[in-house]
Write a protein that holds these residues in place. Sequence first.
Motif, PDB file in Angstrom:
ATOM      1  N   SER A  48      51.396  39.252  75.051  1.00 49.27           N
ATOM      2  CA  SER A  48      51.560  37.833  74.756  1.00 49.27           C
ATOM      3  C   SER A  48      51.437  37.020  76.043  1.00 49.27           C
ATOM      4  CB  SER A  48      52.907  37.576  74.080  1.00 49.27           C
ATOM      5  OG  SER A  48      53.952  37.971  74.927  1.00 49.27           O
ATOM      6  N   VAL A  49      51.049  35.770  75.899  1.00 52.68           N
ATOM      7  CA  VAL A  49      50.850  34.877  77.042  1.00 52.68           C
ATOM      8  C   VAL A  49      52.134  34.094  77.295  1.00 52.68           C
ATOM      9  CG1 VAL A  49      49.512  32.940  77.938  1.00 52.68           C
ATOM     10  CG2 VAL A  49      48.400  34.659  76.508  1.00 52.68           C
ATOM     11  N   HIS A  50      52.536  34.044  78.558  1.00 53.92           N
ATOM     12  CA  HIS A  50      53.699  33.271  78.986  1.00 53.92           C
ATOM     13  C   HIS A  50      53.173  32.123  79.844  1.00 53.92           C
ATOM     14  CE1 HIS A  50      56.501  36.464  77.701  1.00 53.92           C
ATOM     15  NE2 HIS A  50      55.461  37.238  77.971  1.00 53.92           N
ATOM     16  N   ASN A  51      53.386  30.890  79.382  1.00 52.39           N
ATOM     17  CA  ASN A  51      52.843  29.714  80.063  1.00 52.39           C
ATOM     18  C   ASN A  51      53.902  29.049  80.933  1.00 52.39           C
ATOM     19  OD1 ASN A  51      50.122  29.648  78.912  1.00 52.39           O
ATOM     20  ND2 ASN A  51      51.211  29.369  76.991  1.00 52.39           N
ATOM     21  N   TYR A  52      53.493  28.695  82.146  1.00 56.09           N
ATOM     22  CA  TYR A  52      54.376  28.058  83.116  1.00 56.09           C
ATOM     23  C   TYR A  52      53.768  26.738  83.572  1.00 56.09           C
ATOM     24  CZ  TYR A  52      56.835  32.512  83.506  1.00 56.09           C
ATOM     25  OH  TYR A  52      57.560  33.642  83.235  1.00 56.09           O
ATOM     26  N   GLN A  53      54.612  25.735  83.716  1.00 56.10           N
ATOM     27  CA  GLN A  53      54.215  24.437  84.268  1.00 56.10           C
ATOM     28  C   GLN A  53      54.756  24.369  85.693  1.00 56.10           C
ATOM     29  OE1 GLN A  53      52.295  21.892  82.744  1.00 56.10           O
ATOM     30  NE2 GLN A  53      52.263  21.260  84.888  1.00 56.10           N
ATOM     31  N   ILE A  78      50.197  28.037  85.057  1.00 57.44           N
ATOM     32  CA  ILE A  78      49.972  29.473  85.226  1.00 57.44           C
ATOM     33  C   ILE A  78      50.211  30.132  83.879  1.00 57.44           C
ATOM     34  CG2 ILE A  78      50.885  31.594  86.248  1.00 57.44           C
ATOM     35  CD1 ILE A  78      51.369  30.046  88.821  1.00 57.44           C
ATOM     36  N   ALA A  79      49.284  30.999  83.486  1.00 58.35           N
ATOM     37  CA  ALA A  79      49.438  31.810  82.276  1.00 58.35           C
ATOM     38  C   ALA A  79      49.563  33.263  82.721  1.00 58.35           C
ATOM     39  CB  ALA A  79      48.241  31.634  81.352  1.00 58.35           C
ATOM     40  N   ALA A  80      50.673  33.882  82.371  1.00 62.33           N
ATOM     41  CA  ALA A  80      50.912  35.272  82.759  1.00 62.33           C
ATOM     42  C   ALA A  80      50.977  36.153  81.520  1.00 62.33           C
ATOM     43  CB  ALA A  80      52.212  35.383  83.545  1.00 62.33           C
ATOM     44  N   THR A  81      50.314  37.293  81.588  1.00 53.79           N
ATOM     45  CA  THR A  81      50.418  38.303  80.542  1.00 53.79           C
ATOM     46  C   THR A  81      50.872  39.597  81.197  1.00 53.79           C
ATOM     47  OG1 THR A  81      48.079  38.887  80.763  1.00 53.79           O
ATOM     48  CG2 THR A  81      48.649  37.291  79.053  1.00 53.79           C
ATOM     49  N   TYR A  82      51.468  40.456  80.392  1.00 58.12           N
ATOM     50  CA  TYR A  82      52.001  41.718  80.888  1.00 58.12           C
ATOM     51  C   TYR A  82      51.440  42.846  80.021  1.00 58.12           C
ATOM     52  CZ  TYR A  82      54.892  38.330  83.221  1.00 58.12           C
ATOM     53  OH  TYR A  82      55.305  37.258  83.981  1.00 58.12           O
ATOM     54  N   PRO A  83      50.228  43.327  80.363  1.00 59.00           N
ATOM     55  CA  PRO A  83      49.561  44.349  79.547  1.00 59.00           C
ATOM     56  C   PRO A  83      50.361  45.643  79.414  1.00 59.00           C
ATOM     57  CG  PRO A  83      48.043  43.407  81.140  1.00 59.00           C
ATOM     58  CD  PRO A  83      49.401  42.889  81.478  1.00 59.00           C
ATOM     59  N   GLY A 103      62.556  33.391  78.656  1.00 55.23           N
ATOM     60  CA  GLY A 103      62.580  32.269  77.730  1.00 55.23           C
ATOM     61  C   GLY A 103      62.296  30.949  78.423  1.00 55.23           C
ATOM     62  N   ALA A 104      62.351  29.886  77.633  1.00 60.17           N
ATOM     63  CA  ALA A 104      62.069  28.547  78.157  1.00 60.17           C
ATOM     64  C   ALA A 104      63.026  28.227  79.299  1.00 60.17           C
ATOM     65  CB  ALA A 104      62.197  27.516  77.050  1.00 60.17           C
ATOM     66  N   GLY A 105      62.489  27.640  80.354  1.00 62.43           N
ATOM     67  CA  GLY A 105      63.298  27.270  81.504  1.00 62.43           C
ATOM     68  C   GLY A 105      63.376  28.335  82.586  1.00 62.43           C
ATOM     69  N   SER A 106      62.865  29.542  82.318  1.00 64.20           N
ATOM     70  CA  SER A 106      62.888  30.577  83.356  1.00 64.20           C
ATOM     71  C   SER A 106      61.925  30.197  84.482  1.00 64.20           C
ATOM     72  CB  SER A 106      62.556  31.946  82.773  1.00 64.20           C
ATOM     73  OG  SER A 106      61.268  31.959  82.206  1.00 64.20           O
ATOM     74  N   GLU A 107      62.166  30.762  85.642  1.00 63.96           N
ATOM     75  CA  GLU A 107      61.421  30.387  86.842  1.00 63.96           C
ATOM     76  C   GLU A 107      60.294  31.363  87.143  1.00 63.96           C
ATOM     77  OE1 GLU A 107      64.224  30.195  90.051  1.00 63.96           O
ATOM     78  OE2 GLU A 107      65.685  29.123  88.832  1.00 63.96           O
ATOM     79  N   GLY A 108      59.229  30.850  87.733  1.00 62.69           N
ATOM     80  CA  GLY A 108      58.133  31.670  88.219  1.00 62.69           C
ATOM     81  C   GLY A 108      57.644  31.135  89.549  1.00 62.69           C
ATOM     82  N   SER A 153      55.699  26.640  92.479  1.00 58.45           N
ATOM     83  CA  SER A 153      57.021  26.839  91.891  1.00 58.45           C
ATOM     84  C   SER A 153      56.944  26.307  90.464  1.00 58.45           C
ATOM     85  CB  SER A 153      58.078  26.085  92.697  1.00 58.45           C
ATOM     86  OG  SER A 153      59.348  26.260  92.111  1.00 58.45           O
ATOM     87  N   CYS A 154      57.231  27.162  89.479  1.00 64.43           N
ATOM     88  CA  CYS A 154      56.938  26.833  88.084  1.00 64.43           C
ATOM     89  C   CYS A 154      58.123  27.114  87.162  1.00 64.43           C
ATOM     90  CB  CYS A 154      55.743  27.651  87.605  1.00 64.43           C
ATOM     91  SG  CYS A 154      54.338  27.653  88.743  1.00 64.43           S
ATOM     92  N   THR A 155      58.063  26.507  85.988  1.00 66.10           N
ATOM     93  CA  THR A 155      59.064  26.711  84.948  1.00 66.10           C
ATOM     94  C   THR A 155      58.349  27.072  83.653  1.00 66.10           C
ATOM     95  OG1 THR A 155      60.460  25.039  85.982  1.00 66.10           O
ATOM     96  CG2 THR A 155      60.997  25.656  83.726  1.00 66.10           C
ATOM     97  N   LYS A 156      58.888  28.084  82.977  1.00 66.04           N
ATOM     98  CA  LYS A 156      58.296  28.511  81.704  1.00 66.04           C
ATOM     99  C   LYS A 156      58.624  27.489  80.624  1.00 66.04           C
ATOM    100  CE  LYS A 156      58.017  32.451  78.612  1.00 66.04           C
ATOM    101  NZ  LYS A 156      58.534  33.791  78.332  1.00 66.04           N
ATOM    102  N   HIS A 157      57.611  27.178  79.812  1.00 64.41           N
ATOM    103  CA  HIS A 157      57.855  26.245  78.693  1.00 64.41           C
ATOM    104  C   HIS A 157      57.480  26.862  77.384  1.00 64.41           C
ATOM    105  CE1 HIS A 157      53.537  25.022  78.620  1.00 64.41           C
ATOM    106  NE2 HIS A 157      53.631  25.139  79.920  1.00 64.41           N
TER     107      HIS A 157
END
Length: 116
Positions: free
Chosen positions: A33-38, A45-50, A90-95, A112-116
């Motif tokens: 699944s794709v994890h999107n960060y602002q 940033i879009a992160a996936t974990y294959p 989850g939402a609000g996590s840091e990247g 410096s990003c936050t997951k939404h």
Amino acid sequence: MKIYASVALASALFLTACAGSSQTGSQTTATASVHNYQCESGATIAATYPTSNTATVEYQGNSYDMDIAVSASGARYVGDKLEWWTKGSGAGSEGLLLQHMADGTSGDTIESCTKH
């Protein structure tokens, strides 16, 4: 004789079905699944974990494949002279996207990003 032929045919069909099912199982892949960060800069940033040991980070039109690395907290992935470090879920996590130095340490923060 007809009984032996029927048993032989049934056995052949059974073995064929078993062989077919093992091939199907080996071709099955998990969908990541794709994890999107602002990011604070406005970038995304879009992160996936294959797998549990890898991440793919999409940033500014480029894709970076990374491997898991040791971290004091959170999850840290390293590859292509970059680090992707996340904390929380989850939402609000840091990247954080950082430079990765040749000596294995973290360099300057790129995003410096936050997951939404």
